[in-house]
Design an enzyme around this catalytic site. Structure first.
Site, PDB file in Angstrom:
ATOM      1  N   GLN A  91       0.903  -1.128   0.002  1.00  0.00           N
ATOM      2  CA  GLN A  91      -0.038  -0.064   0.039  1.00  0.00           C
ATOM      3  C   GLN A  91       0.991   1.404  -0.026  1.00  0.00           C
ATOM      4  OE1 GLN A  91      -2.010   1.343   3.580  1.00  0.00           O
ATOM      5  NE2 GLN A  91      -3.829   1.527   2.410  1.00  0.00           N
ATOM      6  N   ARG A 167      -5.043   9.778   3.041  1.00  0.00           N
ATOM      7  CA  ARG A 167      -3.918  10.499   3.159  1.00  0.00           C
ATOM      8  C   ARG A 167      -3.878  11.524   2.238  1.00  0.00           C
ATOM      9  NH1 ARG A 167      -1.237   6.815   6.503  1.00  0.00           N
ATOM     10  NH2 ARG A 167      -2.826   6.019   7.611  1.00  0.00           N
ATOM     11  N   LYS A 214      -7.188   2.308  -2.935  1.00  0.00           N
ATOM     12  CA  LYS A 214      -8.190   2.330  -1.754  1.00  0.00           C
ATOM     13  C   LYS A 214      -8.818   3.643  -1.957  1.00  0.00           C
ATOM     14  CE  LYS A 214      -8.438   2.285   3.320  1.00  0.00           C
ATOM     15  NZ  LYS A 214      -7.995   2.009   4.368  1.00  0.00           N
ATOM     16  N   CYS A 343     -14.104 -12.033  15.632  1.00  0.00           N
ATOM     17  CA  CYS A 343     -13.897 -10.561  16.080  1.00  0.00           C
ATOM     18  C   CYS A 343     -15.076 -10.102  16.492  1.00  0.00           C
ATOM     19  CB  CYS A 343     -13.397  -9.879  14.963  1.00  0.00           C
ATOM     20  SG  CYS A 343     -13.358  -8.186  15.331  1.00  0.00           S
ATOM     21  N   CYS A 346     -14.284  -4.951  19.225  1.00  0.00           N
ATOM     22  CA  CYS A 346     -14.287  -4.274  20.558  1.00  0.00           C
ATOM     23  C   CYS A 346     -13.234  -3.017  20.390  1.00  0.00           C
ATOM     24  CB  CYS A 346     -13.872  -4.987  21.838  1.00  0.00           C
ATOM     25  SG  CYS A 346     -12.080  -5.668  21.722  1.00  0.00           S
ATOM     26  N   CYS A 350      -6.458  -3.862  19.212  1.00  0.00           N
ATOM     27  CA  CYS A 350      -5.982  -3.448  17.757  1.00  0.00           C
ATOM     28  C   CYS A 350      -5.892  -2.092  17.630  1.00  0.00           C
ATOM     29  CB  CYS A 350      -6.808  -4.235  16.980  1.00  0.00           C
ATOM     30  SG  CYS A 350      -8.686  -3.952  17.004  1.00  0.00           S
ATOM     31  N   CYS A 362      -4.702  -8.393  19.850  1.00  0.00           N
ATOM     32  CA  CYS A 362      -6.153  -8.696  19.844  1.00  0.00           C
ATOM     33  C   CYS A 362      -6.417  -9.219  21.297  1.00  0.00           C
ATOM     34  CB  CYS A 362      -6.423  -9.827  18.746  1.00  0.00           C
ATOM     35  SG  CYS A 362      -8.267 -10.322  18.989  1.00  0.00           S
TER      36      CYS A 362
END
Ligand SMILES: Cc1cc2nc3c(=O)[nH]c(=O)nc-3n(C[C@H](O)[C@H](O)[C@H](O)COP(=O)(O)O)c2cc1C
Length: 367
Positions: A91, A167, A214, A343, A346, A350, A362
């Site tokens: 990325q 960004r 993205k 998952c 919460c 993370c 996690c």
């Protein structure tokens, strides 16, 4: 049972063994611990890992493809991920934080007079003047950096690059941050120019490489996200990006509001449902026939299968679910659904871990 999840796909020119992608995720961990996390995720059966936030120039804060040590770091990641028959994507990003402006906040942060929560809006306030006053020379240098970084990424062994549309690309796209009066500001076409030229800088150097984008979408009603592309302007941005050379889109909510909006916890007032950002994929679909990846709270195999099988999305990206259980894809493939550590969104260890400078973890992790 989960035929579509487990079926291969040509993703913008890249063969993926199934439809599950590890979404770009920053870890903030020591190198060995980071390598081990990525190893587990690749071993867990996903088709591709996206390495988050690879800078498009030299960097004091992040591992850079532009120096020897950073290049070796990325080569090692490629080796680890490829050894599990998994693809790897870099990325590529350029920060829109004005490093010089940030310096004045350093004493406050060090003496804890400014908390990380307080720092974020202060930094956001610096973005508009920075983007609006950036010189054309600097803009062209950064755009070239995208092309050069992609060449280095391929040399390091990456299979694909993703242009980070938040960004700097996202700030240029947005009237909230971009108040320029030259060819990079004003109309939607002009605000798209920075991102389009970044994509072209890659495409001109690497005619064959798959380029994911993205695509960070801004929602106005109710207002969420400040950088990125307004829903009503997708019809201009998506075709321009596609013409520039984008081969697939990874669609999500735009950033620069609160991180809890783009990484929403289960009690988020608006984005609490799984698949919370897929409606943006539907909107993007109106303007392109390229593959689209959805992301955001995806974790129930039945739900994910449905979204893929209906053609709503081509691939499903997961960050927190694969942090909670990297073996999700293998368990789905072998029908061990009850064995999945689901998952619960919460955000405690993370996003919370990252914000407290303890690294991304996690709650399920045995310490
Ligand atoms: C700890 C953490 C770090 C992240 N780092 C990045 C990043 O570097 N780049 C990026 O584009 N998104 C980043 N994200 C956002 C994820 O890619 C993803 O869009 C978001 O978590 C929603 O997906 P999920 O519900 O599957 O977690 C990060 C998310 C988390 C939880």
């Amino acid at each position: 049972m989960y035929e579509t999840i487990n079926s291969p796909i040509n993703y913008g020119g890249l063969e993926l063994k199934n439809r599950i992608i590890f979404a770009p995720t920053t870890f903030g961990l020591a190198e060995d611990e980071y390598f081990e996390k990525i190893r587990k995720i690749a071993a867990g059966g996903c088709a591709m890992v996206i390495i988050g936030d690879v800078p498009v120039g030299k960097s004091q804060f992040e591992k850079s493809l532009f120096d020897k040590k950073g290049f070796a770091h990325y080569q090692k990641l490629v080796e680890i991920v490829h050894s599990y028959d998994c693809r790897i994507c870099a990325q590529l990003h350029q920060t829109d934080s004005n490093m010089l402006a940030m310096l004045k906040y350093v004493p406050g942060v060090l003496t804890k007079k400014i908390s990380m929560e307080e720092l974020r809006p202060l930094l956001n306030a610096e973005v508009a003047p920075y983007i609006s006053k950036l010189s054309a020379r600097k803009i062209h240098k950064i755009i070239n950096g995208f092309g050069e970084a992609a060449v280095l990424a391929v040399k390091a062994g990456f299979d694909m690059v993703q242009v980070h549309g938040d960004r700097m690309c996202g700030s240029f796209s947005s009237t909230v941050f971009n108040h320029r009066t030259d060819e990079y500001g004003g109309s939607a076409e002009n605000r798209a120019r920075f991102a389009v030229e970044a994509v072209k800088a890659i495409r001109s150097r690497l005619p064959e490489i798959p380029i994911d984008y993205k695509l960070a979408v801004r929602q106005e009603d109710p207002h969420y996200g400040n950088a990125g592309v307004l829903e009503s302007e997708l019809g201009i941005f998506v075709p321009l990006l596609t013409d520039a050379g984008v081969t697939s889109f990874h669609v999500t909510l735009a950033n620069h509001s609160s991180l809890e909006d783009t990484i929403p916890p289960a009690n988020h007032p608006y984005f609490k449902e799984q698949g919370c950002f897929l409606k943006f994929c539907d909107e993007v679909r109106q303007y392109t026939d390229k593959p689209i990846t959805g992301v955001g709270g995806l974790n129930q195999p039945d739900f994910v299968e449905q979204q893929l099988a209906s053609g709503r999305i081509t691939c499903a990206a997961m960050s927190r679910q694969l942090l909670a259980d990297p073996e999700w894809p293998n368990k789905v493939a072998s029908g061990q659904i009850k064995e999945i550590h689901r998952c619960v969104r919460c955000n405690k260890k993370c996003l919370g871990g990252l914000q407290q400078h303890q690294g991304t973890h996690c709650i399920y992790e045995k310490v």
